[in-house]
Scaffold this active site. Structure first.
Site, PDB file in Angstrom:
ATOM      1  N   SER A  56       0.695  -1.175  -0.199  1.00 52.08           N
ATOM      2  CA  SER A  56      -0.290  -0.221   0.393  1.00 52.08           C
ATOM      3  C   SER A  56       0.776   1.386   0.304  1.00 52.08           C
ATOM      4  O   SER A  56       1.099   1.555  -0.740  1.00 52.08           O
ATOM      5  CB  SER A  56      -0.759   0.311   1.263  1.00 52.08           C
ATOM      6  OG  SER A  56      -2.170   0.796   1.028  1.00 52.08           O
ATOM      7  N   ASP A 143     -10.251  -6.175  -3.729  1.00 52.58           N
ATOM      8  CA  ASP A 143      -8.836  -5.197  -3.329  1.00 52.58           C
ATOM      9  C   ASP A 143      -9.961  -3.726  -4.266  1.00 52.58           C
ATOM     10  O   ASP A 143     -10.298  -3.408  -5.256  1.00 52.58           O
ATOM     11  CB  ASP A 143      -7.378  -4.712  -3.464  1.00 52.58           C
ATOM     12  CG  ASP A 143      -6.919  -3.042  -3.191  1.00 52.58           C
ATOM     13  OD1 ASP A 143      -8.217  -2.792  -2.660  1.00 52.58           O
ATOM     14  OD2 ASP A 143      -5.822  -3.527  -2.936  1.00 52.58           O
ATOM     15  N   HIS A 180      -7.615  -5.738   0.668  1.00 50.02           N
ATOM     16  CA  HIS A 180      -6.786  -4.504   0.211  1.00 50.02           C
ATOM     17  C   HIS A 180      -5.812  -5.182   1.704  1.00 50.02           C
ATOM     18  O   HIS A 180      -5.594  -4.821   2.840  1.00 50.02           O
ATOM     19  CB  HIS A 180      -6.656  -3.423   0.826  1.00 50.02           C
ATOM     20  CG  HIS A 180      -5.672  -2.523   0.948  1.00 50.02           C
ATOM     21  ND1 HIS A 180      -4.889  -2.187  -0.924  1.00 50.02           N
ATOM     22  CD2 HIS A 180      -5.159  -1.832   1.757  1.00 50.02           C
ATOM     23  CE1 HIS A 180      -4.175  -1.067  -0.571  1.00 50.02           C
ATOM     24  NE2 HIS A 180      -4.469  -0.949   1.400  1.00 50.02           N
TER      25      HIS A 180
END
Length: 353
Positions: A56, A143, A180
């Protein structure tokens, strides 16, 4: 000469000792606990086996560091992140185009131009430094935080630079069903549910795949548990004078047995994601993301730097700086966090300019 005290004084002294000695001991123990962690050790680092990885915001940081120092690194693993230079020092752009691809998706061709300009100016490494580097880009189909077009553009930016570099070893994996988070074999939360600490039991060893891409096929399977040492270290000494990289007091360093014994080792820098720093999730990421088990096999030390959260500047989720909260040049060699990392890696034995 022995001095004799009256009994009353002796009794009061004994009573005071019972009260104050434990208190003094508690203060002494607290002072020891407050002492900074030790500095990083100097290792025998193989300069041809140094790479970065991140999840991320950590993926954004990894690509920034990779392009800033591609002449000293062998590659990058980018998990659920986007392309270099995407935010352009704008939080609004970071939250829109660079996460959800709205109102438009990142333009890899334009960003490749930014890379070339900065490389020519010396703000990042020459594009030729990418020659032969390994780049692994991963995103889960479930995600909902970072759009597929954003992660795909990270891959496409490297593809746009491949000819300038003289060739790259580039791989995109976007066909797996996870949200995610960092997918693991069996550590973390339920894969489908997701959430803190953003490690998910997905039956997929992303760390193993990433390290195989970066360091080559493993000579043997990874052990069930890591056999090396996880050490805390003081992050403060590596900040450049007058530059606050807004990091936590302590970071982590994992040393496989071979590295701890003084053997020659590679180095991987693993950047956590937002809300995945140790202050938020404890040692979940630095112990359970999967890198340490494979580090034993690949003979690679793993550096886990840690961000601290703040409200001035605005970074309450302890994200790595990929939109400019640390100041000018944040995504170049001049940035506060890249300069800190260069100093830390130099201290470890992997010199950065």
């Amino acid at each position: 000469m022995m001095v004799m005290f009256p009994r009353e004084f002796s009794q009061r002294a004994a009573q005071a000792a019972r009260v104050f000695i434990p208190a003094a001991l508690a203060l002494a123990l607290a002072a020891c606990a407050a002492e900074p962690a030790p500095r990083l050790p100097e290792l025998d680092i193989d300069p041809d086996r140094v790479a970065v990885a991140g999840l991320s915001s950590g993926a954004y940081m990894a690509t920034q560091v990779h392009l800033a120092h591609s002449d000293r690194l062998r590659g990058a693993a980018l998990l659920a992140g986007g392309p270099y230079g995407c935010a352009g020092a704008s939080l609004e752009t970071a939250l829109g185009p660079c996460m959800v691809a709205e109102p438009y998706a990142p333009d890899p061709a334009r960003l490749a131009g930014v890379v070339r300009e900065r490389a020519a100016a010396g703000d990042i490494a020459p594009v030729s430094g990418l020659a032969g580097d390994a780049v692994y880009v991963l995103r889960g189909r479930a995600d909902t935080v970072v759009a597929e077009a954003v992660t795909r553009s990270a891959h496409d930016l490297y593809a746009a630079l491949a000819d300038d570099a003289g060739g790259l070893s580039l791989h995109y994996d976007g066909g797996r069903d996870f949200p995610h988070l960092m997918p693991t074999l069996d550590a973390g939360v339920d894969c489908a549910t997701g959430g803190t600490p953003y490690l998910g039991r997905c039956g997929f060893d992303a760390a193993g795949e990433a390290m195989a891409w970066l360091f080559g096929p493993a000579s043997s399977p990874a052990p069930a548990t890591a056999a090396g040492e996880l050490r805390r270290f003081d992050q403060a000494p590596y900040a450049a004078p007058g530059a606050d990289p807004l990091l936590a007091e302590a970071g982590y360093l994992y040393l496989p047995p071979a590295c701890a014994a003084g053997g020659r080792c590679g180095l991987l820098v693993a950047f956590h994601g937002c809300e995945q720093n140790a202050d938020k999730v404890g040692e979940a990421f630095v112990r359970d993301a999967g890198f340490n088990r494979w580090a034993d096999v690949h003979r690679v030390a793993v550096l886990y730097p840690q961000v601290r959260s703040s409200y001035l500047p605005l970074n309450p989720k302890a994200c790595w700086d990929w939109w400019g909260y640390t100041g000018e040049g944040y995504d170049t060699r001049r940035g506060a966090q890249p300069r800190w990392l260069a100093a830390a890696m130099t201290a470890l034995g992997a010199p950065m300019p």
